[in-house]
Design an enzyme around this catalytic site. Structure first.
Site, PDB file in Angstrom:
ATOM      1  N   TRP A   1     -40.536   2.187   0.217  1.00  0.00           N
ATOM      2  CA  TRP A   1     -40.877   2.430   1.629  1.00  0.00           C
ATOM      3  C   TRP A   1     -42.359   2.771   1.602  1.00  0.00           C
ATOM      4  O   TRP A   1     -42.762   3.835   1.118  1.00  0.00           O
ATOM      5  CB  TRP A   1     -40.058   3.586   2.196  1.00  0.00           C
ATOM      6  CG  TRP A   1     -40.237   3.773   3.670  1.00  0.00           C
ATOM      7  CD1 TRP A   1     -39.743   2.972   4.667  1.00  0.00           C
ATOM      8  CD2 TRP A   1     -40.969   4.808   4.325  1.00  0.00           C
ATOM      9  NE1 TRP A   1     -40.125   3.455   5.896  1.00  0.00           N
ATOM     10  CE2 TRP A   1     -40.876   4.580   5.714  1.00  0.00           C
ATOM     11  CE3 TRP A   1     -41.707   5.910   3.885  1.00  0.00           C
ATOM     12  CZ2 TRP A   1     -41.484   5.402   6.663  1.00  0.00           C
ATOM     13  CZ3 TRP A   1     -42.305   6.734   4.824  1.00  0.00           C
ATOM     14  CH2 TRP A   1     -42.183   6.475   6.196  1.00  0.00           C
TER      15      TRP A   1
ATOM     16  N   ASN B   1     -41.653   7.756  -6.730  1.00  0.00           N
ATOM     17  CA  ASN B   1     -41.210   8.099  -5.380  1.00  0.00           C
ATOM     18  C   ASN B   1     -42.007   9.336  -4.970  1.00  0.00           C
ATOM     19  O   ASN B   1     -41.982  10.334  -5.678  1.00  0.00           O
ATOM     20  CB  ASN B   1     -39.706   8.406  -5.423  1.00  0.00           C
ATOM     21  CG  ASN B   1     -39.165   8.905  -4.097  1.00  0.00           C
ATOM     22  OD1 ASN B   1     -39.749   8.663  -3.052  1.00  0.00           O
ATOM     23  ND2 ASN B   1     -38.043   9.597  -4.141  1.00  0.00           N
ATOM     24  N   GLY B   2     -42.749   9.249  -3.860  1.00  0.00           N
ATOM     25  CA  GLY B   2     -43.552  10.394  -3.420  1.00  0.00           C
ATOM     26  C   GLY B   2     -44.969   9.971  -3.104  1.00  0.00           C
ATOM     27  O   GLY B   2     -45.246   8.790  -2.895  1.00  0.00           O
TER      28      GLY B   2
ATOM     29  N   LYS C   1     -33.919   6.356   5.068  1.00  0.00           N
ATOM     30  CA  LYS C   1     -32.820   7.305   5.272  1.00  0.00           C
ATOM     31  C   LYS C   1     -33.315   8.745   5.336  1.00  0.00           C
ATOM     32  O   LYS C   1     -32.909   9.507   6.192  1.00  0.00           O
ATOM     33  CB  LYS C   1     -31.797   7.138   4.150  1.00  0.00           C
ATOM     34  CG  LYS C   1     -30.595   8.066   4.260  1.00  0.00           C
ATOM     35  CD  LYS C   1     -29.722   7.690   5.417  1.00  0.00           C
ATOM     36  CE  LYS C   1     -28.565   8.634   5.604  1.00  0.00           C
ATOM     37  NZ  LYS C   1     -27.989   8.490   6.961  1.00  0.00           N
TER      38      LYS C   1
ATOM     39  N   LYS D   1     -29.585   6.861  18.643  1.00  0.00           N
ATOM     40  CA  LYS D   1     -28.793   5.850  17.916  1.00  0.00           C
ATOM     41  C   LYS D   1     -29.117   4.456  18.449  1.00  0.00           C
ATOM     42  O   LYS D   1     -29.315   3.525  17.679  1.00  0.00           O
ATOM     43  CB  LYS D   1     -27.281   6.098  18.038  1.00  0.00           C
ATOM     44  CG  LYS D   1     -26.723   7.276  17.266  1.00  0.00           C
ATOM     45  CD  LYS D   1     -26.704   7.118  15.766  1.00  0.00           C
ATOM     46  CE  LYS D   1     -27.970   7.543  15.103  1.00  0.00           C
ATOM     47  NZ  LYS D   1     -28.176   8.904  14.707  1.00  0.00           N
TER      48      LYS D   1
ATOM     49  N   HIS E   1     -36.949  15.221  38.293  1.00  0.00           N
ATOM     50  CA  HIS E   1     -38.353  15.609  38.128  1.00  0.00           C
ATOM     51  C   HIS E   1     -39.190  14.482  37.522  1.00  0.00           C
ATOM     52  O   HIS E   1     -40.285  14.737  37.026  1.00  0.00           O
ATOM     53  CB  HIS E   1     -38.440  16.863  37.242  1.00  0.00           C
ATOM     54  CG  HIS E   1     -37.760  18.046  37.862  1.00  0.00           C
ATOM     55  ND1 HIS E   1     -38.268  18.703  38.963  1.00  0.00           N
ATOM     56  CD2 HIS E   1     -36.580  18.655  37.576  1.00  0.00           C
ATOM     57  CE1 HIS E   1     -37.445  19.690  39.306  1.00  0.00           C
ATOM     58  NE2 HIS E   1     -36.412  19.673  38.480  1.00  0.00           N
TER      59      HIS E   1
ATOM     60  N   GLU F   1     -28.946  12.292  21.202  1.00  0.00           N
ATOM     61  CA  GLU F   1     -28.471  11.617  19.991  1.00  0.00           C
ATOM     62  C   GLU F   1     -28.001  10.191  20.312  1.00  0.00           C
ATOM     63  O   GLU F   1     -28.267   9.259  19.548  1.00  0.00           O
ATOM     64  CB  GLU F   1     -27.342  12.453  19.352  1.00  0.00           C
ATOM     65  CG  GLU F   1     -26.674  11.855  18.130  1.00  0.00           C
ATOM     66  CD  GLU F   1     -27.619  11.565  16.971  1.00  0.00           C
ATOM     67  OE1 GLU F   1     -28.772  12.006  16.979  1.00  0.00           O
ATOM     68  OE2 GLU F   1     -27.187  10.843  16.042  1.00  0.00           O
TER      69      GLU F   1
ATOM     70  N   GLU G   1     -32.749   3.359  17.406  1.00  0.00           N
ATOM     71  CA  GLU G   1     -33.077   3.080  16.013  1.00  0.00           C
ATOM     72  C   GLU G   1     -32.361   1.866  15.456  1.00  0.00           C
ATOM     73  O   GLU G   1     -32.901   1.196  14.579  1.00  0.00           O
ATOM     74  CB  GLU G   1     -32.937   4.308  15.110  1.00  0.00           C
ATOM     75  CG  GLU G   1     -31.587   4.903  14.960  1.00  0.00           C
ATOM     76  CD  GLU G   1     -31.605   6.144  14.050  1.00  0.00           C
ATOM     77  OE1 GLU G   1     -32.534   6.351  13.267  1.00  0.00           O
ATOM     78  OE2 GLU G   1     -30.625   6.904  14.129  1.00  0.00           O
TER      79      GLU G   1
ATOM     80  N   ARG H   1     -33.019   3.967   1.101  1.00  0.00           N
ATOM     81  CA  ARG H   1     -34.161   4.871   0.969  1.00  0.00           C
ATOM     82  C   ARG H   1     -35.489   4.201   1.291  1.00  0.00           C
ATOM     83  O   ARG H   1     -36.518   4.862   1.449  1.00  0.00           O
ATOM     84  CB  ARG H   1     -34.216   5.432  -0.452  1.00  0.00           C
ATOM     85  CG  ARG H   1     -32.997   6.216  -0.850  1.00  0.00           C
ATOM     86  CD  ARG H   1     -33.064   6.609  -2.306  1.00  0.00           C
ATOM     87  NE  ARG H   1     -34.108   7.589  -2.556  1.00  0.00           N
ATOM     88  CZ  ARG H   1     -33.949   8.898  -2.476  1.00  0.00           C
ATOM     89  NH1 ARG H   1     -32.773   9.402  -2.150  1.00  0.00           N
ATOM     90  NH2 ARG H   1     -34.946   9.718  -2.723  1.00  0.00           N
TER      91      ARG H   1
ATOM     92  N   CYS I   1     -38.679   6.359  -1.482  1.00  0.00           N
ATOM     93  CA  CYS I   1     -38.349   5.156  -2.256  1.00  0.00           C
ATOM     94  C   CYS I   1     -37.125   5.473  -3.107  1.00  0.00           C
ATOM     95  O   CYS I   1     -36.683   6.614  -3.171  1.00  0.00           O
ATOM     96  CB  CYS I   1     -39.497   4.786  -3.173  1.00  0.00           C
ATOM     97  SG  CYS I   1     -41.055   4.571  -2.291  1.00  0.00           S
TER      98      CYS I   1
HETATM   99  O1  M6R Z   1     -31.951  14.123   5.943  1.00  0.00           O
HETATM  100  P1  M6R Z   1     -32.269  14.763   7.268  1.00  0.00           P
HETATM  101  O2  M6R Z   1     -31.065  15.173   8.015  1.00  0.00           O
HETATM  102  O3  M6R Z   1     -33.236  15.902   7.127  1.00  0.00           O
HETATM  103  O4  M6R Z   1     -33.012  13.645   8.108  1.00  0.00           O
HETATM  104  C1  M6R Z   1     -33.548  13.935   9.356  1.00  0.00           C
HETATM  105  C2  M6R Z   1     -33.919  12.680  10.091  1.00  0.00           C
HETATM  106  O5  M6R Z   1     -34.882  11.958   9.386  1.00  0.00           O
HETATM  107  C3  M6R Z   1     -32.700  11.780  10.350  1.00  0.00           C
HETATM  108  O6  M6R Z   1     -31.719  12.469  11.050  1.00  0.00           O
HETATM  109  C4  M6R Z   1     -33.121  10.538  11.150  1.00  0.00           C
HETATM  110  O7  M6R Z   1     -33.506  10.908  12.439  1.00  0.00           O
HETATM  111  C5  M6R Z   1     -31.995   9.511  11.176  1.00  0.00           C
HETATM  112  N1  M6R Z   1     -32.549   8.190  11.109  1.00  0.00           N
HETATM  113  C6  M6R Z   1     -31.175   9.587  12.408  1.00  0.00           C
HETATM  114  O8  M6R Z   1     -30.224   8.594  12.501  1.00  0.00           O
END
Ligand code: M6R
Length: 609
Positions: free
Chosen positions: A74, A100-101, A604, A486, A505, A482, A489, A27, A2
């Protein structure tokens, strides 16, 4: 995860809280709220949904005050709803808390407090904090918070205000970050630097087990036992412009375009072409350790994990050091054999990802040397490591990581050249060539970005597809993963990343005219193998888009569409191949009208397990 913002001072508080929350919205964004205190009055406004909804509601009915708190959520405990949105209050509505937590023992505390007569109105873990502070409050908010936090198990960054202590915020933390911004006759608290940049660059980071009492003209620090602490302010160099869109439609697009500069900034001052040296004095790991480590283990999640996979290729190819890349969330429950001479490298943009932090802490307990690759200053992961190789990507606001991915690859490239050099694994000549290759990357990235419109046109043709396959081999396999991540997400399209050779396979069964394949095929050691994989797809009516070197004329008649990129040292091709895939995902999502910067269900950085 959060976001928390707090202000105490003379300015109109609502715009400060709202603007701050907007900068923290990445966040978490399922609900939001603010508390504004004015004399004896505690005014709370909370909404389900984004900050925009909160802002609209405040426009209709305004709040005035001199101190208060804001929160963007969140959800972890309690569904997203107005009732569960922060801030939360005690029974008498005089104490207000944002958090937050996660409070792991909240049920136990709640049951005790209920038996003592406290009335709960939400499903959240946070509400217990407000009631605990109420329980311990006699005449000092600071001492009530101090007593309350000692009962909490879990991780928390909390900020508390009371109508009985005018112009005062008490904040405490174990785990998630808390930053205090120092102004003139005003002070701020925030979950990160971004909201503070427009007001101050004098910052104090709160450490775990510390709390602070903040008024307009003072900030006092103590530990949870009440012992006073002296803390020094740091001057930070991030500027307010870095957290603005600057004319781009989305932060993600701006951040994709920032990549050439990010690579320049991350390499700046760290390469000497004269001596062949990579200067990484800050990494906290001695040259003799680098010379003698037998293995590297990279710990990461999500996009950072993919950067780690690229890093493995760099380290093994250049320095010849065996390298494992582990998902932090899996590492914790596996029986990984961690040998003494293993260098641990957590890779994390935020430096706060709970899985990465926990896995890394279990390694640190075994006294292995460690070096964190992080983008955020003073992060929990950075502070746990022997040293930090900081990526200079600046703040990344888009939830989908782009520029920080490239910066992480640059940091790992630097580390691998340094390892190779100190271990005598490469000649001086090769060393210099590698450095020059790296330095040319930003310019080549710019050339790709100049062709963004062409990639947008290609994306337009594919907006209505529901499934994609992404293939790559060796150093391009992580880029396939990756690229698929992208697309998933931000556009919610199903996409799978696979090593090209594995396709036969299983995934090949999926190939038909409705499932296009994005192939990452720089001219490298697996180029011919990849061509065979392409032919396997084409013979099954599959549509193939290839990201290939622009001088590769041979590819043109083997695939349906080519996205050309400048040729480069194949080992460093991930810096270039990743950009078309980021742009492709971005344009598809943007054309589909998706919420690119704040995709559904994501945050994030994930500070819960
Ligand atoms: O802050 P971090 O790099 O540790 O975060 C890791 C993942 O949560 C982060 O890369 C996530 O997969 C992103 N949404 C990717 O775009």
């Amino acid at each position: 995860m959060c976001g928390i913002i707090g202000y105490v001072g003379k300015q109109d508080i609502v715009p400060i809280l709202i603007e701050g929350l907007k900068k923290l919205e990445y966040r978490g964004y399922d609900s939001a709220g603010i508390a504004v205190l004015n004399g004896d009055e505690v005014q709370i406004r909370r909404v389900k949904g984004k900050i925009k909804i909160l802002e609209d509601s405040l426009r209709e009915e305004q709040l005035k005050g001199t101190y208060g708190l804001g929160h963007t959520r969140w959800a972890t405990h309690g569904r997203p709803s107005e009732e569960n949105a922060h801030p939360h209050r005690d029974c008498s509505h005089s104490i207000v808390v944002v958090h937050n937590g996660i409070i792991e023992n909240y049920i136990e505390i709640k049951n005790t407090l209920k038996a003592e007569g406290h009335k709960f109105v939400t499903e959240t873990d946070t509400e217990v904090i407000a009631h605990l502070v109420e329980k311990y409050y006699s005449n000092s908010l600071e001492s009530a918070v101090q007593k309350a936090v000692k009962e909490l198990v879990g991780n928390f960054a909390i900020s508390v205000v009371s109508k009985n202590e005018k112009d005062t915020i008490v904040t405490a933390k174990v785990g998630p970050p808390t930053v205090i911004g120092l102004g003139e006759g005003e002070n701020f608290i925030s979950s990160d630097l971004n909201p503070l940049l427009s007001y101050t660059q004098e910052i104090i980071f709160l450490e775990d087990g510390e709390m602070a009492v903040i008024t307009p003209n003072s900030v006092r620090f103590s530990d949870f036992e009440g012992n006073s602490l002296e803390k020094k302010a740091e001057h930070i160099t991030w500027s307010p412009l870095m957290v603005e869109k600057q004319g781009y439609k989305h932060f993600m697009l701006k951040e994709i375009f920032e990549q050439p500069q990010v690579i320049r900034d991350t390499l700046a001052g760290r390469l000497s072409l004269d001596s062949g040296k990579v200067f990484l004095d800050e990494i906290g790991v001695s040259e003799s350790t680098l010379q003698t480590v037998k293995r590297v283990v990279i710990i990461a999640c999500g996009t950072s994990y993919h950067a780690g996979l690229v890093g493995k290729c760099f380290i093994e190819t250049l320095a010849g050091v065996p390298t494992d890349v582990v998902y932090a969330s899996e590492y914790r429950y596996e029986d990984y054999i961690l040998e003494d001479n293993t260098l641990a490298v957590p890779v994390s943009q935020s430096g706060e990802t709970a899985d990465t932090l926990a896995a890394f802490k279990s390694i640190v307990e075994k006294n292995n040397p460690s070096l964190a690759v992080c983008n955020v200053l003073n992060s929990s992961i950075g502070r746990t490591a022997d040293g930090v190789l900081l990526t200079h990507a600046g703040p990344e606001i888009g939830v989908a990581a782009t520029k920080t991915f490239s910066a992480q690859m640059a940091a790992l490239a630097l580390l691998s050249i340094r390892l190779a050099k100190v271990r005598g694994a490469i000649s001086m000549e090769d060393n210099i060539v590698l450095m020059k290759d790296l330095q040319r990357i930003p310019h080549k990235m710019e050339e790709i970005l100049m062709r963004a419109k062409e990639i947008e046109k290609i994306a337009q043709q594919f907006v209505s597809y529901s499934h994609f396959l992404y293939l790559g081999r060796w150093v391009s396999f992580p880029i396939a993963l990756e690229g698929a991540l992208k697309l998933k997400e931000i556009s919610y399209i199903h996409a799978e990343g696979y090593p090209g050779g594995e396709m036969k396979h299983g995934p090949i069964a999926l190939i038909d005219e409705k499932m296009p394949t994005m192939v990452v095929i720089p001219r490298d050691r697996v180029y011919d193998k990849m061509l065979s994989n392409i032919s396997e797809i084409k013979t099954r009516m599959g549509y193939v888009i290839a990201v290939a070197f622009e001088d590769d004329q041979g590819i043109l008649d083997k695939v349906d569409k080519v996205i050309p990129i400048p040729a480069t040292n194949p080992l460093f091709s991930p810096f270039l191949t990743t950009i078309p895939l980021q742009l492709f995902a971005y344009y598809i999502a943007s054309i589909r009208g998706a919420d690119v910067d704040q995709p559904r269900n994501l945050a994030k950085s994930v500070t819960v397990e």
